[in-house]
Design an enzyme around this catalytic site. Structure first.
Site, PDB file in Angstrom:
ATOM      1  N   LYS A  94     -62.840 -49.344  -2.437  1.00 30.00           N
ATOM      2  CA  LYS A  94     -61.849 -50.066  -1.653  1.00 30.00           C
ATOM      3  C   LYS A  94     -61.269 -51.205  -2.486  1.00 30.00           C
ATOM      4  CE  LYS A  94     -61.667 -52.353   2.941  1.00 30.00           C
ATOM      5  NZ  LYS A  94     -62.520 -52.713   4.101  1.00 30.00           N
ATOM      6  N   SER A 169     -60.800 -51.241   8.326  1.00 29.28           N
ATOM      7  CA  SER A 169     -59.839 -51.509   7.269  1.00 29.28           C
ATOM      8  C   SER A 169     -60.023 -50.635   6.034  1.00 29.28           C
ATOM      9  CB  SER A 169     -59.937 -52.980   6.862  1.00 29.28           C
ATOM     10  OG  SER A 169     -61.226 -53.287   6.343  1.00 29.28           O
ATOM     11  N   SER A 193     -65.332 -51.569   9.961  1.00 32.41           N
ATOM     12  CA  SER A 193     -64.399 -51.051   8.967  1.00 32.41           C
ATOM     13  C   SER A 193     -64.937 -50.017   7.996  1.00 32.41           C
ATOM     14  CB  SER A 193     -63.797 -52.214   8.173  1.00 32.41           C
ATOM     15  OG  SER A 193     -62.979 -53.004   8.992  1.00 32.41           O
TER      16      SER A 193
END
Length: 493
Positions: A94, A169, A193
């Site tokens: 990420k 996210s 997330s």
């Protein structure tokens, strides 16, 4: 260890598709493929499907050094043997994990030129173990949302339904791993997330106990609620990755002292197909939605309960009296400004910005993000309301574990999210079930539970006691092997 029995086909493209880390490692040991082969094939899939074809739009950066790194690791394997189970295995992280060979931006144009001075602790551990970082995934900007849209990367799309978002996210990681752009990925979880995009993309995602993995070098939201960890296509992959990341002391993250001596010799030892026999699972009906939009998810969950029982588990309905107190948003709101300012300072003298206020003043973040960033300004860690929230959080965690002890539960089960993946532009915050784990700090794993009649992925979450990830892995693996719900998306076949 009871490992997966997948057999690699002769087609290299099929070897990539859905192959586990265990299978890929065996293939490299036998000389069927090399790390360079794997990297090139994953990069080819990214080329064909990320910005072209279905245009999943999961990736922010590709690592120009990936093939060179894989070449060196192949040579090292030939000379010395593999470092371990991640040797030569490609991974996507990420875009809030510091990487010295690519920018780290939280997918915001504000930080588009920000290259950190050192890797995050977990990225460094992956490299040390021989993993190949092939790229970085889009995320909901500054991790302040659950639909994965950002000023730098735009909107990421769900590979199972291109008119729907992939969650967030960590939605870029979720979409990328679902589409077989790498063997596994790293996400972060403050409220939901890791688990939300895992549910929406038919993946396994683990939010570990607070302190079991390091947060150092990750662009933060919360000083006391952020957790980083793996997202993968199988429970076995999650177990293998946790063996590399968990229980290691990091002086830059004092919370990791809590994770010392809390890990087994290997999480992979708990890949037990009979793990559900004799297990006691509490069904948290309060987390089953009563809105019409939740009915497709509930149907999948009721089938999951039957499958748990078929494998020998006893399922009983439970109620957590103070569950409404599990508000996973208030504490991060108090902590965000302090946390982001500390992160910016860690970038050294070459940093472009010194504070959250300066970031807001640029005005370049997406409008929805600016709203959240602005709301966080002015909060302090000395606020009595914040201090009270910390105390209440401890009480909540203790009450959950006391309930588990009272009923002798191995885990608490509920839908990861009350509703299926929403359409682009919707987030459905009210259907988020992330609070139990996020607020308490207790671990939780989301595992594929099947699909709705419309073909949308649904995840089942299992929450457990502090540092009992081994039992969650055992339960999830047993369920996964009995049901085999994971299927790759048609859009990237």
């Amino acid at each position: 260890m009871q490992a997966e029995q997948g057999v690699l086909a002769t087609s290299k493209e099929f070897q990539i598709l859905e192959a586990s880390i265990i299978d890929l490692q065996a293939a490299m040991e036998k000389g069927i493929v090399t790390s360079v082969d794997l990297v090139k094939m994953y990069l080819d899939r990214i080329e064909r499907y990320d910005k072209k074809g279905p245009s999943i739009n999961a990736m922010i950066y590709l690592n120009s050094n990936a093939i060179g790194t894989a070449t060196e690791l192949d040579e090292e394997r030939a000379e010395k043997g593999p470092r371990g189970p991640l040797h030569g295995i490609p991974v996507i992280v990420k875009d809030n994990y510091n990487t010295i060979d690519m920018p780290t931006t939280a997918s915001s144009r504000v930080l588009k030129d920000s290259v950190p001075i050192e890797d995050s602790f977990m990225v460094a551990e992956l490299r040390k173990a021989g993993a190949v970082i092939i790229g970085k995934s889009n995320m909901h900007e500054f991790a302040y949302g659950i639909s994965t849209i950002s000023s730098l990367g735009g909107q990421t799309f769900n590979p199972y339904a291109l008119n729907r978002h992939p969650g967030g996210s960590s939605g870029g990681t979720g979409a990328a791993i679902a589409a077989n752009f790498a063997s596994f990925g790293l996400g972060t979880d403050t409220g939901c997330s890791i688990r939300n995009p895992s549910s929406y993309n038919s993946l396994v995602g683990l939010r570990a106990t607070y302190g079991l993995t390091s947060r150092a070098g990750i662009i933060p939201i919360s000083l006391t609620q952020d957790v980083g960890g793996p997202m993968a296509r199988s429970v076995s992959d999650v177990a293998v990755v946790m063996d590399v990341l968990a229980g290691k002391f990091d002086p830059q993250d004092p919370a990791t002292t809590h994770g010392l001596d809390k890990t087994p010799d290997s999480y992979a030892d708990f890949l037990n197909v009979d793990g559900l026999k004799g297990a006691r699972i509490g069904i948290l009906k309060e987390y089953f939605g009563d809105h019409p939009e939740c009915e497709p998810t509930n149907k999948v969950m009721y089938r999951a309960i039957l499958d748990l029982e078929k494998q020998g588990a006893s399922c009983l309905e439970i109620r957590i009296p103070n569950l409404s107190e599990a508000d996973n948003s208030r504490i991060p709101e108090f902590e965000f400004e302090t946390a982001i300012n500390q992160y910016l300072e860690s970038l050294g003298e070459g940093r472009s910005y010194n504070s959250l206020v300066e970031i807001i003043e640029t005005g370049v973040c997406t409008p929805g993000i600016l709203k959240h960033l602005t709301a966080a300004v002015g909060h302090t860690l000395e606020d009595p309301e914040y201090q009270e929230a910390l105390v209440n959080r401890v009480r909540f965690r203790e009450s959950v574990e006391e309930l588990m002890d009272k009923f002798n539960l191995d885990a608490i089960m509920y839908p990861t999210f009350k509703s299926p993946p929403p359409l682009i532009g919707e987030e459905k915050w009210g259907f988020n079930n992330g609070g139990l784990s996020a607020y308490s700090g207790l671990p939780a794993i989301s595992v594929p539970a099947g699909f709705t009649e419309d073909g949308l992925p649904i995840g089942m979450e299992l929450a457990g006691r502090s540092f009992d990830e081994r039992r969650l892995i055992e339960l999830a693996y047993s369920y996964e092997q009995a049901t085999h719900h994971r299927k790759p998306p048609q859009s990237t076949l």
